[in-house]
Design an enzyme around this catalytic site. Structure first.
Site, mmCIF file in Angstrom:
data_model
loop_
_atom_site.group_PDB
_atom_site.id
_atom_site.type_symbol
_atom_site.label_atom_id
_atom_site.label_comp_id
_atom_site.label_asym_id
_atom_site.label_seq_id
_atom_site.Cartn_x
_atom_site.Cartn_y
_atom_site.Cartn_z
ATOM 1 N N CYS A 111 -6.368 -18.157 -23.332
ATOM 2 C CA CYS A 111 -5.345 -19.114 -22.899
ATOM 3 C C CYS A 111 -4.652 -18.714 -21.596
ATOM 4 O O CYS A 111 -5.256 -18.857 -20.534
ATOM 5 C CB CYS A 111 -4.351 -19.351 -24.039
ATOM 6 S SG CYS A 111 -3.457 -20.901 -23.858
ATOM 7 N N ARG A 145 1.243 -31.637 -24.157
ATOM 8 C CA ARG A 145 0.820 -30.363 -24.755
ATOM 9 C C ARG A 145 -0.327 -30.627 -25.703
ATOM 10 O O ARG A 145 -0.290 -31.556 -26.506
ATOM 11 C CB ARG A 145 1.969 -29.704 -25.516
ATOM 12 C CG ARG A 145 2.624 -28.620 -24.703
ATOM 13 C CD ARG A 145 3.445 -27.630 -25.472
ATOM 14 N NE ARG A 145 2.821 -26.303 -25.513
ATOM 15 C CZ ARG A 145 2.696 -25.494 -24.474
ATOM 16 N NH1 ARG A 145 3.113 -25.859 -23.291
ATOM 17 N NH2 ARG A 145 2.134 -24.315 -24.606
ATOM 18 N N HIS A 208 -6.435 -19.505 -29.953
ATOM 19 C CA HIS A 208 -5.667 -18.484 -30.651
ATOM 20 C C HIS A 208 -6.081 -18.526 -32.120
ATOM 21 O O HIS A 208 -7.043 -19.163 -32.510
ATOM 22 C CB HIS A 208 -4.170 -18.794 -30.545
ATOM 23 C CG HIS A 208 -3.672 -18.961 -29.151
ATOM 24 N ND1 HIS A 208 -3.344 -17.909 -28.342
ATOM 25 C CD2 HIS A 208 -3.433 -20.075 -28.407
ATOM 26 C CE1 HIS A 208 -2.902 -18.351 -27.178
ATOM 27 N NE2 HIS A 208 -2.951 -19.670 -27.187
HETATM 28 N N1 GLN Z 1 1.326 -21.388 -20.264
HETATM 29 C C1 GLN Z 1 0.018 -21.906 -20.465
HETATM 30 C C2 GLN Z 1 -0.044 -23.365 -20.847
HETATM 31 O O1 GLN Z 1 0.821 -23.852 -21.581
HETATM 32 C C3 GLN Z 1 -0.683 -21.038 -21.483
HETATM 33 C C4 GLN Z 1 -0.177 -21.186 -22.888
HETATM 34 C C5 GLN Z 1 -0.813 -20.240 -23.856
HETATM 35 O O2 GLN Z 1 -1.232 -19.144 -23.482
HETATM 36 N N2 GLN Z 1 -0.847 -20.614 -25.117
HETATM 37 O O3 GLN Z 1 -0.962 -24.029 -20.433
#
Ligand code: GLN
Length: 256
Positions: A111, A145, A208
């Site tokens: 990520c 998101r 994750h």
């Molecule tokens: N900050 C990044 C995003 O939101 C990565 C998020 C994460 O590592 N879960 O795209």
């Protein structure tokens, strides 16, 4: 030689790692280690221990000198704010990471660190966080998101299971291949069905969960590659992965 402190050894090798010890480096464990990503380190260490190998787990944090003789590199996810905190230090170790990746060192980046292994992460606010160019890809922050369970398929690793939570959308260039094709969830972006990226022995993923407990094929790829490079062989006794299989059955049935 730098005066900076060297990366700290978190665990000593197993008491009798009769088959040898691999040095595993975690990048920025404070800022880049969310949604259980440290589980990836635990899986690598445990799968080595089950086979009679040891793991020396090292951390690289901002200001540390980069340690030598690293067999495997792991980087986790992080919020945009964490990515900003580490960006200068990451640039300072970028040539070393690029050299290691080009040379075939196995790496797992998840990520936020996946995004920074590309050329740039342009945040939703229009801020450019430069990446380190290990991987031919770039990331654009979005207003939406992308959250939920993911199942992807890969010729190399079979079904890949995990959980995504990101606003950045990543687009691959010609120098990398997708890690997998998404069958549930979003993955890299809302335009194509790609999840993650592959380059040399680097595995990059949005997933994750953490990723490796449910995906032992990826864990063993990283370990086998590291062991072959270090020892010239890998004692690859099949392990009992029935619990991982059960978890995969459960996650396959979960709603998005
Ligand atoms: N900050 C990044 C995003 O939101 C990565 C998020 C994460 O590592 N879960 O795209």
């Amino acid at each position: 030689m730098s005066d900076a402190p060297s990366a700290r050894a978190l665990t000593e090798p197993a008491p009798d790692p009769s088959k040898g010890v691999l040095r595993i480096l975690q990048l920025y464990p404070r800022e880049m280690n969310i949604y259980g990503d440290y589980g990836n380190i635990l899986v690598l260490r445990q799968r080595l221990a089950w086979r009679g190998y040891g793991a020396e787990i090292l951390e690289h944090s901002t200001g540390d000198a980069f340690p030598s003789d690293i067999d495997l590199v792991v980087g986790g996810g992080g919020q945009d704010s964490g990515q900003l905190v580490i960006q200068d230090d990451l640039q300072s170790i970028a040539p070393t990471l690029r050299h290691l990746a080009d040379d075939g060192t196995p790496m797992l980046v998840i990520c936020g660190m996946y995004q920074l292994f590309g050329s740039v992460f342009r945040t939703h606010d229009g801020l450019d966080i430069p990446g380190i160019g290990v991987l031919d890809l770039q990331t654009q922050g979005g207003s939406e998101r992308l959250i939920g369970n993911v199942v992807a398929t890969s010729d190399e690793f079979g079904e890949i299971h995990g959980y995504e939570n990101h606003s950045g959308q990543t687009f691959l260039g010609d120098g990398v291949t997708p890690l997998g094709t998404v069958v549930k969830g979003v993955g890299n972006n809302t335009d194509d069905q790609h999840e993650g990226a592959r380059y040399r022995n680097v595995v990059a993923s949005y997933l994750h969960g953490s990723l490796l407990p449910k995906n032992p094929a990826i864990a063993d790829f990283l370990l086998r590659t590291a062991a072959l490079r270090r020892f010239g062989s890998f004692d690859d006794d099949g392990l009992d992965d029935s619990l991982a299989d059960l978890a995969r059955t459960q996650t396959r049935a979960r709603p998005r």
